[in-house]
Every structure is written in structure tokens, then in C-alpha cells.
Scaffold this motif. Structure first.
Motif, short mmCIF file in Angstrom:
data_model
loop_
_atom_site.label_atom_id
_atom_site.label_comp_id
_atom_site.label_asym_id
_atom_site.label_seq_id
_atom_site.Cartn_x
_atom_site.Cartn_y
_atom_site.Cartn_z
N SER A 24 0.84 -1.20 0.00
CA SER A 24 0.00 0.00 0.00
C SER A 24 0.87 1.24 0.00
O SER A 24 1.56 1.50 0.97
CB SER A 24 -0.91 -0.02 1.24
N GLU B 55 -4.13 -0.63 2.83
CA GLU B 55 -3.85 -0.95 4.24
C GLU B 55 -5.14 -0.88 5.06
O GLU B 55 -5.42 -1.74 5.91
CB GLU B 55 -2.81 0.04 4.79
N ILE C 182 -3.43 -0.75 -7.10
CA ILE C 182 -3.07 -1.02 -8.51
C ILE C 182 -2.28 0.18 -9.04
O ILE C 182 -2.74 1.33 -8.92
CB ILE C 182 -4.34 -1.23 -9.36
N TYR C 183 -1.12 -0.10 -9.56
CA TYR C 183 -0.25 0.95 -10.06
C TYR C 183 0.12 0.63 -11.51
O TYR C 183 0.74 -0.41 -11.75
CB TYR C 183 1.01 1.05 -9.19
N THR D 292 -7.31 -2.32 -4.20
CA THR D 292 -8.03 -1.05 -4.38
C THR D 292 -7.47 -0.40 -5.64
O THR D 292 -6.28 -0.53 -5.94
CB THR D 292 -7.86 -0.09 -3.18
N ASN E 264 -2.20 10.73 -4.96
CA ASN E 264 -0.96 11.34 -5.40
C ASN E 264 -1.30 12.45 -6.42
O ASN E 264 -1.58 12.17 -7.57
CB ASN E 264 -0.06 10.28 -6.04
C1 LIG Z 1 1.56 5.72 -9.49
C2 LIG Z 1 0.11 5.32 -9.46
C3 LIG Z 1 -0.40 4.57 -10.51
C4 LIG Z 1 -1.76 4.16 -10.49
N1 LIG Z 1 -2.24 3.39 -11.52
C5 LIG Z 1 -3.54 2.98 -11.48
C6 LIG Z 1 -4.07 2.13 -12.51
O1 LIG Z 1 -3.38 1.71 -13.43
N2 LIG Z 1 -5.39 1.77 -12.43
C7 LIG Z 1 -6.20 2.20 -11.42
O2 LIG Z 1 -7.40 1.85 -11.42
N3 LIG Z 1 -5.72 2.97 -10.41
C8 LIG Z 1 -4.41 3.36 -10.42
N4 LIG Z 1 -3.92 4.13 -9.38
C9 LIG Z 1 -4.78 4.44 -8.24
C10 LIG Z 1 -4.53 3.48 -7.08
O3 LIG Z 1 -4.65 2.12 -7.51
C11 LIG Z 1 -5.54 3.68 -5.95
O4 LIG Z 1 -5.52 5.01 -5.50
C12 LIG Z 1 -5.29 2.72 -4.81
O5 LIG Z 1 -6.33 2.81 -3.88
C13 LIG Z 1 -3.96 2.99 -4.13
O6 LIG Z 1 -3.80 2.08 -3.09
P1 LIG Z 1 -2.84 2.39 -1.86
O7 LIG Z 1 -3.36 3.65 -1.18
O8 LIG Z 1 -2.98 1.20 -0.99
O9 LIG Z 1 -1.47 2.58 -2.39
C14 LIG Z 1 -2.59 4.57 -9.41
C15 LIG Z 1 -2.06 5.32 -8.36
C16 LIG Z 1 -0.73 5.69 -8.37
C17 LIG Z 1 -0.19 6.50 -7.23
#
Ligand SMILES: Cc1cc2nc3c(=O)[nH]c(=O)nc-3n(C[C@H](O)[C@H](O)[C@H](O)COP(=O)(O)O)c2cc1C
Length: 169
Positions: free
Chosen positions: A9, A15, A55-56, A83, A122
Motif C-alpha cells: 500500500s 492498508e 493497482i499501479y 483497491t 498522489n
Molecule cells: C503511481 C500510481 C499509478 C496508479 N495506476 C492505477 C491504474 O493503473 N489503475 C487504477 O485503477 N488505479 C491506479 N492508481 C490508483 C490506485 O490504484 C488507488 O488510488 C489505490 O487505492 C492505491 O492504493 P494504496 O493507497 O494502498 O497505495 C494509481 C495510483 C498511483 C499513485
């Protein structure tokens, strides 16, 4: 039943879902930890491993992938959770593909999967995304405030039901 909940996360959304899953499983022995803090050799000590990630760029976080890549100690049961900011499966649907393949090849089973929207926290990434793909604005708006109380409740109930099903088998 001995249960591990581990996750990658970057900004806290996954998390929080991991913690909600743990709340649904209070009657069991549960360990909740970032995937980077899990020794790949300990996975076999658990009856069920919940593996989660944000998902990144369409994939899951490195620590979650590495945990599965580096283990030879597979538990019998996995549950996957994630998420993602976009609710269109094209943006998140294939994220666990590589990991699923490894899990299945090892003879373990995936007994359930949970996902929900998570606001992209972000601002730099959001700005770049809107510049390159302005059509994503409605999805970004929709994601604001997620995961919310309803998502937490859903995660908690999902965890309860997936474990109950396993117990009743
Ligand atoms: C660098 C980055 C890339 C992301 N790429 C995607 C993506 O490809 N598809 C999507 O649905 N969300 C994407 N997101 C959104 C995150 O998947 C989402 O905000 C997720 O809840 C983040 O989880 P975390 O807070 O546990 O890190 C991206 C976010 C970041 C920061």
C-alpha cells in the motif's frame, strides 16, 4: 484457523482495507502486515493468506509480487484483494495475473477476491493523468472519498463469508 493478511500500500487505501478484513476475522488468529515485512518462507504456516495491493499502472505493488515469486512455501489457500482508482476493469483487471499463475502452478487455490475503489491520493499522478487522458475525469471524481465506510463494511463481510465457506467445506 491461522490467517495472514499482507499487502502493498503506497498511500494507505489498501492498508485500511486490510484492517477491515482483519476486523471481520477477529475470532481467528490473524497477523496483518505489509508484504515487505513477510518472510516468504513463512507463508506455509498459515491456513489462508490474504494478499492485497493498490493497482499501479495496471499492476500490483512490487513487494506483493516478490513475496509470491520468492516463496517455495505455499499455503493451501489464498484470497486476493485490491483497491484501484478506476472502476473500469480495463484499468485493474489483469493486475494479479502473474501472481495467480504462480499460485495455481504451485497447487494452491484462490478461494476469493475482493476489490473496491481507492482514491488516487498522489496529486502529481492525478495531474499527469488528467493532462494525458482528460476523459478520465469522471472516474477520478467518482473515486473521491474511497475507500469509505461502506467499502470497509463490505471488506469485513467479504472476509467473514469467505472463511465461513472454507470452514463449511
Ligand atoms: C503511481 C500510481 C499509478 C496508479 N495506476 C492505477 C491504474 O493503473 N489503475 C487504477 O485503477 N488505479 C491506479 N492508481 C490508483 C490506485 O490504484 C488507488 O488510488 C489505490 O487505492 C492505491 O492504493 P494504496 O493507497 O494502498 O497505495 C494509481 C495510483 C498511483 C499513485
Amino acid at each position: 484457523m491461522n490467517i495472514l493478511i499482507c499487502y502493498h500500500s503506497k498511500t494507505g487505501n489498501t492498508e485500511k482495507i486490510a484492517e477491515s478484513i482483519a476486523k471481520g476475522l477477529e475470532s481467528f488468529e490473524v497477523s496483518v502486515r505489509p508484504a515487505k515485512d513477510v518472510d516468504p518462507n513463512e507463508l506455509k504456516n498459515y491456513d489462508v493468506v490474504f494478499l492485497g495491493s493498490g493497482i499501479y499502472a495496471g499492476g500490483i505493488g512490487k513487494s506483493a509480487v516478490n513475496l509470491i515469486k520468492n516463496t517455495t512455501s505455499f499455503p493451501k489457500n489464498f484470497v486476493l484483494f485490491s483497491t484501484h482508482a478506476n472502476n473500469d476493469p480495463r484499468y485493474y483487471g489483469k493486475a494479479f495475473k502473474k501472481v495467480e499463475k504462480i499460485i495455481k502452478r504451485a497447487g494452491s487455490q484462490i478461494i476469493g477476491a475482493f476489490d473496491c475503489i481507492g482514491e488516487n491520493k498522489n496529486p502529481k499522478v492525478v495531474k499527469l493523468l488528467l493532462q494525458s487522458s482528460p476523459e478520465l475525469e469522471p472516474a477520478i471524481e467518482l473515486s473521491k472519498g474511497h475507500p469509505n465506510d461502506e467499502d470497509f463494511e463490505n471488506a469485513k463481510n467479504f472476509a467473514k463469508s469467505v472463511i465461513e465457506k472454507l470452514q463449511n467445506k
